[in-house]
Scaffold this motif. Structure first.
Motif, mmCIF file in Angstrom:
data_model
loop_
_atom_site.group_PDB
_atom_site.id
_atom_site.type_symbol
_atom_site.label_atom_id
_atom_site.label_comp_id
_atom_site.label_asym_id
_atom_site.label_seq_id
_atom_site.Cartn_x
_atom_site.Cartn_y
_atom_site.Cartn_z
ATOM 1 N N ASN A 123 5.898 13.270 0.596
ATOM 2 C CA ASN A 123 5.952 11.809 0.596
ATOM 3 C C ASN A 123 4.567 11.190 0.685
ATOM 4 O O ASN A 123 4.288 10.169 0.044
ATOM 5 C CB ASN A 123 6.857 11.300 1.720
ATOM 6 N N GLY A 124 3.677 11.803 1.448
ATOM 7 C CA GLY A 124 2.308 11.300 1.533
ATOM 8 C C GLY A 124 1.620 11.380 0.176
ATOM 9 O O GLY A 124 0.970 10.431 -0.275
ATOM 10 N N ASN A 125 1.794 12.519 -0.503
ATOM 11 C CA ASN A 125 1.172 12.672 -1.822
ATOM 12 C C ASN A 125 1.847 11.772 -2.852
ATOM 13 O O ASN A 125 1.191 11.259 -3.771
ATOM 14 C CB ASN A 125 1.226 14.131 -2.264
ATOM 15 N N GLY A 126 3.157 11.559 -2.703
ATOM 16 C CA GLY A 126 3.875 10.648 -3.609
ATOM 17 C C GLY A 126 3.321 9.233 -3.502
ATOM 18 O O GLY A 126 3.125 8.546 -4.509
ATOM 19 N N LEU A 127 3.055 8.804 -2.275
ATOM 20 C CA LEU A 127 2.480 7.465 -2.071
ATOM 21 C C LEU A 127 1.096 7.373 -2.726
ATOM 22 O O LEU A 127 0.787 6.410 -3.434
ATOM 23 C CB LEU A 127 2.386 7.165 -0.572
ATOM 24 N N LEU A 128 0.260 8.391 -2.512
ATOM 25 C CA LEU A 128 -1.092 8.348 -3.092
ATOM 26 C C LEU A 128 -1.036 8.350 -4.621
ATOM 27 O O LEU A 128 -1.800 7.644 -5.281
ATOM 28 C CB LEU A 128 -1.926 9.534 -2.594
ATOM 29 N N ALA A 129 -0.109 9.129 -5.178
ATOM 30 C CA ALA A 129 0.022 9.160 -6.642
ATOM 31 C C ALA A 129 0.447 7.789 -7.155
ATOM 32 O O ALA A 129 -0.083 7.292 -8.163
ATOM 33 C CB ALA A 129 1.029 10.231 -7.052
ATOM 34 N N ALA A 130 1.381 7.142 -6.454
ATOM 35 C CA ALA A 130 1.839 5.808 -6.869
ATOM 36 C C ALA A 130 0.698 4.799 -6.745
ATOM 37 O O ALA A 130 0.538 3.914 -7.598
ATOM 38 C CB ALA A 130 3.034 5.380 -6.020
ATOM 39 N N LEU A 131 -0.093 4.947 -5.701
ATOM 40 C CA LEU A 131 -1.232 4.036 -5.522
ATOM 41 C C LEU A 131 -2.218 4.197 -6.694
ATOM 42 O O LEU A 131 -2.760 3.227 -7.226
ATOM 43 C CB LEU A 131 -1.912 4.352 -4.187
ATOM 44 N N GLN B 126 6.387 3.724 -4.670
ATOM 45 C CA GLN B 126 5.719 2.571 -5.291
ATOM 46 C C GLN B 126 5.642 1.391 -4.326
ATOM 47 O O GLN B 126 4.614 0.712 -4.227
ATOM 48 C CB GLN B 126 6.467 2.160 -6.557
ATOM 49 N N ALA B 127 6.739 1.143 -3.605
ATOM 50 C CA ALA B 127 6.753 0.016 -2.663
ATOM 51 C C ALA B 127 5.788 0.278 -1.504
ATOM 52 O O ALA B 127 5.090 -0.635 -1.043
ATOM 53 C CB ALA B 127 8.171 -0.213 -2.148
ATOM 54 N N ALA B 128 5.736 1.523 -1.030
ATOM 55 C CA ALA B 128 4.815 1.856 0.072
ATOM 56 C C ALA B 128 3.369 1.712 -0.396
ATOM 57 O O ALA B 128 2.501 1.225 0.348
ATOM 58 C CB ALA B 128 5.081 3.270 0.576
ATOM 59 N N ALA B 129 3.104 2.123 -1.650
ATOM 60 C CA ALA B 129 1.743 1.991 -2.190
ATOM 61 C C ALA B 129 1.350 0.516 -2.281
ATOM 62 O O ALA B 129 0.226 0.138 -1.910
ATOM 63 C CB ALA B 129 1.657 2.663 -3.561
ATOM 64 N N ALA B 130 2.284 -0.323 -2.751
ATOM 65 C CA ALA B 130 2.001 -1.765 -2.864
ATOM 66 C C ALA B 130 1.718 -2.354 -1.488
ATOM 67 O O ALA B 130 0.788 -3.150 -1.287
ATOM 68 C CB ALA B 130 3.178 -2.470 -3.522
ATOM 69 N N ARG B 131 2.515 -1.928 -0.519
ATOM 70 C CA ARG B 131 2.355 -2.395 0.862
ATOM 71 C C ARG B 131 0.980 -1.974 1.412
ATOM 72 O O ARG B 131 0.300 -2.742 2.087
ATOM 73 C CB ARG B 131 3.488 -1.749 1.675
ATOM 74 N N SER C 146 16.818 -2.620 0.819
ATOM 75 C CA SER C 146 15.841 -3.604 0.373
ATOM 76 C C SER C 146 15.444 -3.338 -1.074
ATOM 77 O O SER C 146 14.597 -4.006 -1.621
ATOM 78 C CB SER C 146 14.606 -3.527 1.247
ATOM 79 N N ALA C 147 16.123 -2.352 -1.681
ATOM 80 C CA ALA C 147 15.838 -1.971 -3.068
ATOM 81 C C ALA C 147 14.369 -1.771 -3.226
ATOM 82 O O ALA C 147 13.755 -1.907 -4.165
ATOM 83 C CB ALA C 147 16.379 -2.967 -4.034
ATOM 84 N N ALA D 114 8.939 -1.261 18.703
ATOM 85 C CA ALA D 114 10.232 -0.700 18.291
ATOM 86 C C ALA D 114 10.191 -0.433 16.792
ATOM 87 O O ALA D 114 9.573 -1.187 16.040
ATOM 88 C CB ALA D 114 11.337 -1.699 18.613
ATOM 89 N N PRO D 115 10.840 0.640 16.347
ATOM 90 C CA PRO D 115 10.812 0.950 14.917
ATOM 91 C C PRO D 115 11.502 -0.102 14.052
ATOM 92 O O PRO D 115 12.552 -0.626 14.431
ATOM 93 C CB PRO D 115 11.556 2.277 14.815
ATOM 94 N N GLN D 116 10.891 -0.409 12.921
ATOM 95 C CA GLN D 116 11.527 -1.245 11.896
ATOM 96 C C GLN D 116 11.823 -0.334 10.708
ATOM 97 O O GLN D 116 11.030 0.554 10.403
ATOM 98 C CB GLN D 116 10.581 -2.357 11.437
ATOM 99 N N LEU D 117 12.927 -0.568 10.045
ATOM 100 C CA LEU D 117 13.329 0.305 8.937
ATOM 101 C C LEU D 117 13.376 -0.465 7.626
ATOM 102 O O LEU D 117 13.867 -1.589 7.578
ATOM 103 C CB LEU D 117 14.741 0.858 9.187
ATOM 104 N N VAL D 118 12.871 0.175 6.583
ATOM 105 C CA VAL D 118 13.044 -0.354 5.228
ATOM 106 C C VAL D 118 13.606 0.796 4.393
ATOM 107 O O VAL D 118 13.036 1.895 4.390
ATOM 108 C CB VAL D 118 11.709 -0.835 4.626
ATOM 109 N N VAL D 119 14.724 0.541 3.731
ATOM 110 C CA VAL D 119 15.365 1.601 2.939
ATOM 111 C C VAL D 119 15.304 1.232 1.461
ATOM 112 O O VAL D 119 15.755 0.148 1.072
ATOM 113 C CB VAL D 119 16.830 1.803 3.372
ATOM 114 N N HIS D 120 14.761 2.125 0.662
ATOM 115 C CA HIS D 120 14.662 1.905 -0.784
ATOM 116 C C HIS D 120 15.686 2.782 -1.506
ATOM 117 O O HIS D 120 16.162 3.773 -0.964
ATOM 118 C CB HIS D 120 13.247 2.224 -1.268
#
Ligand SMILES: O=C1O[C@H](COP(=O)(O)O)[C@@H](O)[C@H](O)[C@H]1O
Length: 261
Positions: free
Chosen positions: A47-55, A18-23, A260-261, A4-10
């Motif tokens: 969003n995919g490229n945003g995560l990679l840039a943050a990583l 940044q949070a997805a990259a840390a995860r 979840s800020a 089942a889907p779990q949701l995290v809202v920033h």
């Protein structure tokens, strides 16, 4: 198994990236410790490229052993090698060219001027063969058991290059297909199918911005996967929706989680 889907809202898209990259860093490090190597399926889009840039700017990126990381793609725009609109070109620019990956472990999808020519269906078959070669018998799948499979969610609920109602989203056997007549340019693409996506241990769906709000609400409110492909993207052990508050703004009250800020 299906989850089942779990949701995290920033709060906003930058914090989400940044949070997805840390995860993701933690997940890769843990997988390398547990199994010797890690495998991640990358997505294109904002969003995919945003995560990679943050990583790339995270000091913790050096915790990853980049030489023991397999990278795959969930989809590709079927264009010539080096085209700026190819997902792999964008991923290389924002991160991949600046980390010490093993080139043999970077499994880019074929380009339209590559060995399979301009036939996206043949290119898809070749990628399926590459996936099958990396799958282990215990996976009971023609695709590897990816540690994390990332998916950007389009404003029309598409994920990878599985668009609503097109034949690719109806595929139940093949792991990779050629996509023709995509409503978002370019029309010809190569994409993992829902069965391939569901072979991943964890599927993380990324959506930020007001223009994704309706798609997120539809996909999480019981829509069918043919009409809303994002609804059919599930991991074997975890399905995680990583949102910003704008993308979560149209979720029904009973689904909206505490921020979840
Ligand atoms: O075309 C594509 O779109 C989706 C979503 O992109 P976005 O810019 O709306 O976030 C992307 O995930 C997919 O990989 C890509 O080929």
């Amino acid at each position: 198994m299906s989850t089942a889907p779990q949701l995290v809202v920033h709060r906003d898209k930058d914090l989400m990236a940044q949070a997805a990259a840390a995860r993701l860093i933690t997940k890769i490090v843990d997988a390398q410790a547990a199994r010797g190597s890690a495998s991640v399926v990358l997505t294109g889009g904002r969003n995919g490229n945003g995560l990679l840039a943050a990583l790339g700017t995270s000091p913790a990126r050096d915790a990853i052993d980049w030489s023991r990381l397999d990278l795959w793609w969930g989809d590709e725009r079927f264009l010539p090698e080096g085209d700026p609109d190819r997902n792999v070109t964008q991923a290389r620019e924002v991160l991949l060219d600046s980390v010490p990956l093993d080139p043999a472990r970077v499994h880019a999808m074929p380009a339209s001027d590559g060995p399979y020519g301009i036939d996206a269906d043949t290119a898809a078959e070749a990628y399926a063969t590459e996936l099958a070669a990396a799958a282990k018998p215990e996976n009971h799948s023609e695709a590897p058991s990816f540690d994390v499979l990332l998916l950007g969610v389009g404003p029309d609920t598409h994920v990878a290059s599985l668009f609503p109602e097109l034949p690719a989203v109806r595929e139940t056997e093949r792991m990779v297909v050629g996509v023709h007549g995509a409503p978002k340019p370019p029309p010809t693409r190569v994409s993992l199918t829902l069965p391939a996506i569901r072979s991943a241990r964890e599927v993380w769906l990324l959506a930020a911005g007001e223009d994704k709000a309706q798609a997120v609400a539809i996909a999480l409110s019981g829509a069918g996967e043919i009409q809303a492909p994002a609804a059919g993207a599930r991991g074997r052990f975890r399905t995680l929706w990583l949102l910003d508050s704008a993308a979560a703004s149209q979720l029904p009250r009973d689904l909206y989680p505490p921020a979840s800020a």
